[in-house]
Design an enzyme around this catalytic site. Structure first.
Site, PDB file in Angstrom:
ATOM      1  N   TRP A  28      20.833 -13.711  -4.938  1.00  0.00           N
ATOM      2  CA  TRP A  28      19.578 -12.998  -5.150  1.00  0.00           C
ATOM      3  C   TRP A  28      18.353 -13.882  -4.952  1.00  0.00           C
ATOM      4  O   TRP A  28      17.271 -13.588  -5.433  1.00  0.00           O
ATOM      5  CB  TRP A  28      19.586 -12.321  -6.538  1.00  0.00           C
ATOM      6  CG  TRP A  28      20.487 -11.113  -6.549  1.00  0.00           C
ATOM      7  CD1 TRP A  28      21.043 -10.499  -5.461  1.00  0.00           C
ATOM      8  CD2 TRP A  28      20.947 -10.367  -7.683  1.00  0.00           C
ATOM      9  NE1 TRP A  28      21.826  -9.435  -5.850  1.00  0.00           N
ATOM     10  CE2 TRP A  28      21.779  -9.336  -7.211  1.00  0.00           C
ATOM     11  CE3 TRP A  28      20.738 -10.485  -9.057  1.00  0.00           C
ATOM     12  CZ2 TRP A  28      22.399  -8.413  -8.059  1.00  0.00           C
ATOM     13  CZ3 TRP A  28      21.354  -9.566  -9.903  1.00  0.00           C
ATOM     14  CH2 TRP A  28      22.170  -8.548  -9.408  1.00  0.00           C
ATOM     15  N   CYS A  35      26.677  -1.850 -18.390  1.00  0.00           N
ATOM     16  CA  CYS A  35      25.774  -2.882 -17.856  1.00  0.00           C
ATOM     17  C   CYS A  35      24.699  -3.154 -18.908  1.00  0.00           C
ATOM     18  O   CYS A  35      24.739  -2.581 -19.998  1.00  0.00           O
ATOM     19  CB  CYS A  35      25.159  -2.440 -16.527  1.00  0.00           C
ATOM     20  SG  CYS A  35      24.433  -3.797 -15.571  1.00  0.00           S
ATOM     21  N   GLU A  93      17.661 -10.637 -24.570  1.00  0.00           N
ATOM     22  CA  GLU A  93      17.007 -11.124 -23.347  1.00  0.00           C
ATOM     23  C   GLU A  93      15.548 -10.707 -23.154  1.00  0.00           C
ATOM     24  O   GLU A  93      15.108 -10.541 -22.006  1.00  0.00           O
ATOM     25  CB  GLU A  93      17.816 -10.709 -22.098  1.00  0.00           C
ATOM     26  CG  GLU A  93      19.266 -11.166 -22.107  1.00  0.00           C
ATOM     27  CD  GLU A  93      20.047 -10.739 -20.859  1.00  0.00           C
ATOM     28  OE1 GLU A  93      19.445 -10.525 -19.799  1.00  0.00           O
ATOM     29  OE2 GLU A  93      21.285 -10.645 -20.973  1.00  0.00           O
ATOM     30  N   ARG A 144      10.451   0.724  -3.864  1.00  0.00           N
ATOM     31  CA  ARG A 144      10.758  -0.449  -4.679  1.00  0.00           C
ATOM     32  C   ARG A 144      10.826  -1.732  -3.868  1.00  0.00           C
ATOM     33  O   ARG A 144      11.453  -1.772  -2.807  1.00  0.00           O
ATOM     34  CB  ARG A 144      12.097  -0.280  -5.386  1.00  0.00           C
ATOM     35  CG  ARG A 144      12.131   0.820  -6.394  1.00  0.00           C
ATOM     36  CD  ARG A 144      11.260   0.499  -7.599  1.00  0.00           C
ATOM     37  NE  ARG A 144      11.529   1.481  -8.633  1.00  0.00           N
ATOM     38  CZ  ARG A 144      12.257   1.219  -9.715  1.00  0.00           C
ATOM     39  NH1 ARG A 144      12.766   0.025  -9.900  1.00  0.00           N
ATOM     40  NH2 ARG A 144      12.472   2.173 -10.602  1.00  0.00           N
ATOM     41  N   HIS A 201      23.225   3.835 -16.418  1.00  0.00           N
ATOM     42  CA  HIS A 201      22.272   4.115 -15.338  1.00  0.00           C
ATOM     43  C   HIS A 201      21.616   5.476 -15.502  1.00  0.00           C
ATOM     44  O   HIS A 201      20.730   5.837 -14.738  1.00  0.00           O
ATOM     45  CB  HIS A 201      22.979   4.008 -13.982  1.00  0.00           C
ATOM     46  CG  HIS A 201      23.627   2.672 -13.796  1.00  0.00           C
ATOM     47  ND1 HIS A 201      24.887   2.392 -14.281  1.00  0.00           N
ATOM     48  CD2 HIS A 201      23.170   1.521 -13.258  1.00  0.00           C
ATOM     49  CE1 HIS A 201      25.177   1.128 -14.008  1.00  0.00           C
ATOM     50  NE2 HIS A 201      24.163   0.580 -13.394  1.00  0.00           N
ATOM     51  N   HIS A 223      30.420 -10.905 -16.505  1.00  0.00           N
ATOM     52  CA  HIS A 223      30.145  -9.482 -16.295  1.00  0.00           C
ATOM     53  C   HIS A 223      29.940  -9.240 -14.811  1.00  0.00           C
ATOM     54  O   HIS A 223      29.261 -10.004 -14.139  1.00  0.00           O
ATOM     55  CB  HIS A 223      28.907  -9.057 -17.075  1.00  0.00           C
ATOM     56  CG  HIS A 223      28.387  -7.724 -16.651  1.00  0.00           C
ATOM     57  ND1 HIS A 223      29.058  -6.552 -16.933  1.00  0.00           N
ATOM     58  CD2 HIS A 223      27.298  -7.373 -15.927  1.00  0.00           C
ATOM     59  CE1 HIS A 223      28.390  -5.538 -16.401  1.00  0.00           C
ATOM     60  NE2 HIS A 223      27.316  -6.001 -15.788  1.00  0.00           N
ATOM     61  N   SER A 226      21.164  -7.459 -22.223  1.00  0.00           N
ATOM     62  CA  SER A 226      19.759  -7.103 -22.406  1.00  0.00           C
ATOM     63  C   SER A 226      19.609  -5.849 -23.249  1.00  0.00           C
ATOM     64  O   SER A 226      20.471  -4.965 -23.229  1.00  0.00           O
ATOM     65  CB  SER A 226      19.092  -6.896 -21.046  1.00  0.00           C
ATOM     66  OG  SER A 226      19.753  -5.907 -20.324  1.00  0.00           O
ATOM     67  N   CYS A 285      28.952  -6.108 -11.919  1.00  0.00           N
ATOM     68  CA  CYS A 285      28.330  -4.778 -11.854  1.00  0.00           C
ATOM     69  C   CYS A 285      29.026  -3.832 -10.883  1.00  0.00           C
ATOM     70  O   CYS A 285      28.382  -3.264 -10.016  1.00  0.00           O
ATOM     71  CB  CYS A 285      26.891  -4.897 -11.404  1.00  0.00           C
ATOM     72  SG  CYS A 285      25.835  -5.644 -12.606  1.00  0.00           S
ATOM     73  N   GLU A 333       0.821  -1.216   0.000  1.00  0.00           N
ATOM     74  CA  GLU A 333       0.000   0.000   0.000  1.00  0.00           C
ATOM     75  C   GLU A 333       0.856   1.267   0.000  1.00  0.00           C
ATOM     76  O   GLU A 333       0.519   2.258  -0.649  1.00  0.00           O
ATOM     77  CB  GLU A 333      -0.924   0.025   1.227  1.00  0.00           C
ATOM     78  CG  GLU A 333      -2.010  -1.045   1.235  1.00  0.00           C
ATOM     79  CD  GLU A 333      -1.549  -2.355   1.871  1.00  0.00           C
ATOM     80  OE1 GLU A 333      -0.320  -2.601   1.962  1.00  0.00           O
ATOM     81  OE2 GLU A 333      -2.417  -3.150   2.269  1.00  0.00           O
TER      82      GLU A 333
HETATM   83  N1  GLN Z   1      23.138  -9.873 -18.953  1.00  0.00           N
HETATM   84  C1  GLN Z   1      22.487  -9.055 -17.998  1.00  0.00           C
HETATM   85  C2  GLN Z   1      21.821  -7.869 -18.675  1.00  0.00           C
HETATM   86  O1  GLN Z   1      22.357  -7.368 -19.590  1.00  0.00           O
HETATM   87  C3  GLN Z   1      23.450  -8.542 -16.974  1.00  0.00           C
HETATM   88  C4  GLN Z   1      22.810  -7.598 -16.012  1.00  0.00           C
HETATM   89  C5  GLN Z   1      23.567  -7.404 -14.742  1.00  0.00           C
HETATM   90  O2  GLN Z   1      24.665  -7.855 -14.601  1.00  0.00           O
HETATM   91  N2  GLN Z   1      22.991  -6.703 -13.793  1.00  0.00           N
HETATM   92  O3  GLN Z   1      20.773  -7.433 -18.282  1.00  0.00           O
HETATM   93 ZN    ZN Z   2      25.968  -4.998 -14.641  1.00  0.00          ZN
END
Ligand code: GLN
Ligand code: ZN
Length: 754
Positions: free
Chosen positions: A561, A726, A484, A515, A694, A641, A433, A643, A17
């Site tokens: 996660w 990213c 993706e 969030r 970002h 990869h 992605s 982050c 809510e």
């Molecule tokens: N392969 C994922 C993407 O491009 C990697 C994202 C991530 O590392 N947060 O969304």
């Molecule tokens: Zn990343």
């Protein structure tokens, strides 16, 4: 009466809510009064849940419209300069989210949870000034409902330890300025009632990298405890042990110490001291950050062993940390298998457990309670033996695997790969992605709800993949991705296809502000019934003559996660995931995929809070990354990869993971951090992000040229890949297209120059 305690309670609401109220207010669809009304209702509702469950110590000021650190900034008047002309809710939300004149304060992870707090920006020039109104109002709000709460605040040492200075490094140097405001605060609170219980959270005490804080503890808590006899101070830590701090705290006049006995098992060592001190012990024995039903018999034996050192009458049964980190209630879970549901317990259910445990501990059970204890025993027994969980075949395979890493030395592999793949120096690629458009999201929703068929869904996804490929080809990117679109989330997507994974309908946990995330949970031994990504990749690869990069999420990230099992060590679960992924990689390469990226976005955030535990973590985390890629042939190029950009302390570990190429986030932090790759003689290939995804901003060609030239000062061109920092899924096509076009143009310019 039994003694029990809750460190803190979730606040977003059982149906989120607060999220809805806030987002409607931010979108200017409702007034701030509307938000306040919803907040009052929620607080009331949450207090009553706790009261009805028989909880004695219920908190106020655990509620927040955005974040408790941010609330503390307001309480102390520790507002960064750029917000100085604002006030009230405008100020509050500007600090959290930025406004047209000022960028928001930074946000970062709260210890090793997935909750993010707002980072205070402090400076010697600050003039702090108390504003206790929120705390006082909330206390009185509860009192009007007949509930006398304990008050939660964040302690001065944690507040400073988690802040940053804009003018210098040392935040603790500001203690002399902050402590008087805390004293004033306590003075105000002491007027509220004849006796006030004040929980002061000091989780910073569990980090040994922050042990310099120890020297401030004695004076700080002598001072605070001296403010008023009306106030009983509880100093509360969680997520790890805080034995060094406890040693000091027992010598201060505080009333109680709150410790986490689940994630900080070494806290047991402090018990003799606490026992001798005669202080109360808030014993965190019910897991506040996981989802499993408590094993009450086990918890009672833990409490029994605690009571050998601390007088039983001084022990108060508690959650291990705030229940903020657990989902709200099981009430709305209609789709879970009934056995599995019976093994779970969310925040509301944990209240009953804590109440029941405290009664059992003090021998106060009535007939009803006794029945509940029997049910608890039954549920735990069924979990220990259920075939849903225990898969002998998986266990045997995972135990007995002998291939722990791929064949061939890096030097030989890369030579072979370069021959076959024949990509240029400064090869361009992306992280995986592409924008998740409203249409893509809608198709996925419609498919899940049964509104469109699988065939129709796949058709739409394939169309989208076609578009992504067409764009990349036209743009001139060299190593392509499929984009993706079929993945809602990089962990959920794999969880849904692995055996042993469960999903909730309403298991939301606050991540930051409004969030929430809904982490999947691992309940059983993990295996892969069938390939997870291969068909999509075969389709994508068939659409282009260029190299198509396969895309997987790595074992450590999948684990970090998700909610994890508490009946099996983390590293065993991680190894099971790794073995499943190794099969996927083999299938991908046999299907003709020549480059496969295994994302380890959360590799670093999984690091333990205590240095002593790092070696063990690194050992299994690296082991399992290597197992997951162990079947890759020499000529299959493995990318990973991550982050973040700070590799200084973990560069050797990263090198040991033995990926052929690593892409990382450097765009925001500059090249300073990259020097570590040069200093340590890092030999694998690296793709430092050349622009920041970002932000919606489109980087110019010149900017990227400059960035690449700076990279070339640190690393030779044959070792460098060029990519964004990213995945692009949160961006819009209008931003992504020109950004990537500029990136490719920039590479051309640089190549011509050198
Ligand atoms: N392969 C994922 C993407 O491009 C990697 C994202 C991530 O590392 N947060 O969304
Ligand atoms: Zn990343």
């Amino acid at each position: 009466m039994s003694k029990n305690y809750i460190v803190g309670f979730p606040r977003v609401g059982e149906k989120r809510e607060l999220k809805k109220a806030l987002e409607s207010f931010w979108a200017k669809n409702s007034s701030f009064n509307e938000v306040k009304k919803v907040a009052s209702e929620l607080k009331k509702h949450h207090w009553l849940y706790q009261k009805n469950a028989g909880i004695e110590y219920i908190s106020s000021n655990d509620f927040s419209l955005y974040d408790n650190m941010l609330d503390m900034i307001v309480t102390l008047g520790a507002t960064a300069k750029r917000f100085k002309n604002l006030e009230n809710e405008e100020l509050y939300f500007a600090m959290a989210r930025g406004d047209k004149n000022a960028v928001a304060l930074e946000m970062t992870k709260w210890f090793n949870t997935n909750y993010h707090y707002i980072v205070p920006e402090l400076s010697l020039e600050d003039e702090y000034k108390l504003d206790a109104s929120k705390i006082i109002d909330e206390y009185n709000e509860a009192k009007a409902l007949g509930i006398k709460t304990k008050i939660n605040i964040i302690g001065p040492l944690t507040f400073l330890g988690l802040s940053k200075r804009v003018d210098a490094k040392d935040t603790y140097a500001l203690l002399d300025k902050i402590l008087p405001i805390y004293k004033e605060l306590l003075k105000e609170l002491s007027k509220l009632d004849a006796k006030i219980t004040l929980q002061i959270d000091e989780p910073i005490f569990v980090k040994d990298s922050e042990l310099r804080v120890l020297k401030f503890i004695k004076n700080t808590y002598d001072t605070l405890a001296d403010v008023s006899e009306n106030i009983k101070i509880v100093v509360c830590t969680y997520f790890e042990h805080s034995t060094e701090a406890t040693e000091i705290l027992v010598d201060t006049p505080i009333w109680a110490i709150g410790l986490d006995f689940l994630y900080g098992d070494e806290n047991i060592k402090s018990l003799p001291l606490i026992g001798k001190s005669g202080k109360k012990l808030i014993a965190g024995v019910v897991d506040g950050r996981n989802i499993w039903k408590n094993d009450i018999s086990k918890t009672i034996s833990l409490l029994d062993s605690i009571s050998k050192k601390v007088d039983k009458k001084n022990i108060i049964v508690s959650s291990s940390c705030s229940l903020l980190h657990a989902p709200f209630t099981l009430k709305y879970e209609k789709n879970l298998d009934s056995d599995i549901k019976n093994w779970l317990s969310f925040a509301v259910e944990k209240l009953d457990e804590i109440s029941l445990i405290s009664k059992l501990f003090l021998d106060e059970l009535n007939e009803d309670d006794k029945e509940k204890i029997e049910l608890n025993k039954k549920a735990n027994k069924s979990r220990k033996t259920s075939a849903l969980i225990h898969d002998k075949e998986v266990q045997n395979r995972v135990e007995n695997i002998t291939k722990l890493q791929r064949d061939g030395k890096y030097e030989d592999r890369i030579k072979l790969q370069k021959e076959i793949l024949s990509y240029n120096d400064l090869a361009t690629t992306t992280i995986g992605s592409f924008p998740q458009t409203p249409e893509v999201r809608k198709a996925r929703r419609d498919f899940k709800s049964g509104d469109i068929s699988k065939l129709e869904y796949e058709k739409q996804m394939k169309n989208y993949i076609d578009e992504c490929i067409k764009f990349q080809e036209k743009c001139g990117i060299e190593v392509l991705v499929h984009g993706e679109p079929e993945r809602n989330d990089m962990v959920e997507y794999f969880g849904e296809q692995l055996k042993g994974y469960g999903f909730t309908q309403n298991g939301w946990v606050q991540s930051y502000g409004s969030r929430c995330v809904k982490p999947p949970f691992i309940y059983g031994d993990i295996s892969r019934p069938k390939p997870m990504t291969v068909d999509w990749m075969i389709y994508a690869a068939s659409k282009s003559d260029k190299i198509m990069k396969g895309m997987l999420t790595g074992p450590v990230t999948i684990l970090n996660w998700s909610f994890i099992r508490d009946d099996k060590p983390k590293d065993e679960v991680s190894k099971q995931i790794a073995v499943s992924l190794s099969d996927e990689i083999d299938d991908l390469q046999n299907a003709g995929i020549k480059i496969i990226q295994v994302d380890e976005a959360a590799f670093k955030e999984g690091y333990p809070l205590r240095d002593a535990k790092i070696e063990v973590y690194e050992k299994w985390a690296v082991r399992d990354f290597k197992i997951s890629v162990s079947k890759a042939k020499k000529e299959t190029q493995i990318h990973t990869h991550m982050c973040y950009s700070e590799f200084n302390d973990i560069i050797d570990t990263i090198e040991n993971m033995d990926a052929d190429v690593i892409s990382i986030e450097t765009a925001r932090s500059g090249n300073e951090l990259l020097k570590i790759f040069k200093q340590t003689g890092y030999k694998q290939e690296v793709g430092p992000g050349v622009y920041d995804i970002h932000s919606p901003r489109v980087p110019t060609v010149e900017e990227i040229v400059k960035q690449i030239e700076m990279l070339l000062e640190v690393l030779p061109k044959k070792q460098l890949w060029i990519n964004p920092d990213c995945g692009l899924k949160t961006r819009k096509w209008e931003e992504v297209k020109p950004s990537l076009e500029n990136m490719v143009k920039a590479v051309k310019i640089v190549r011509e120059k050198i």
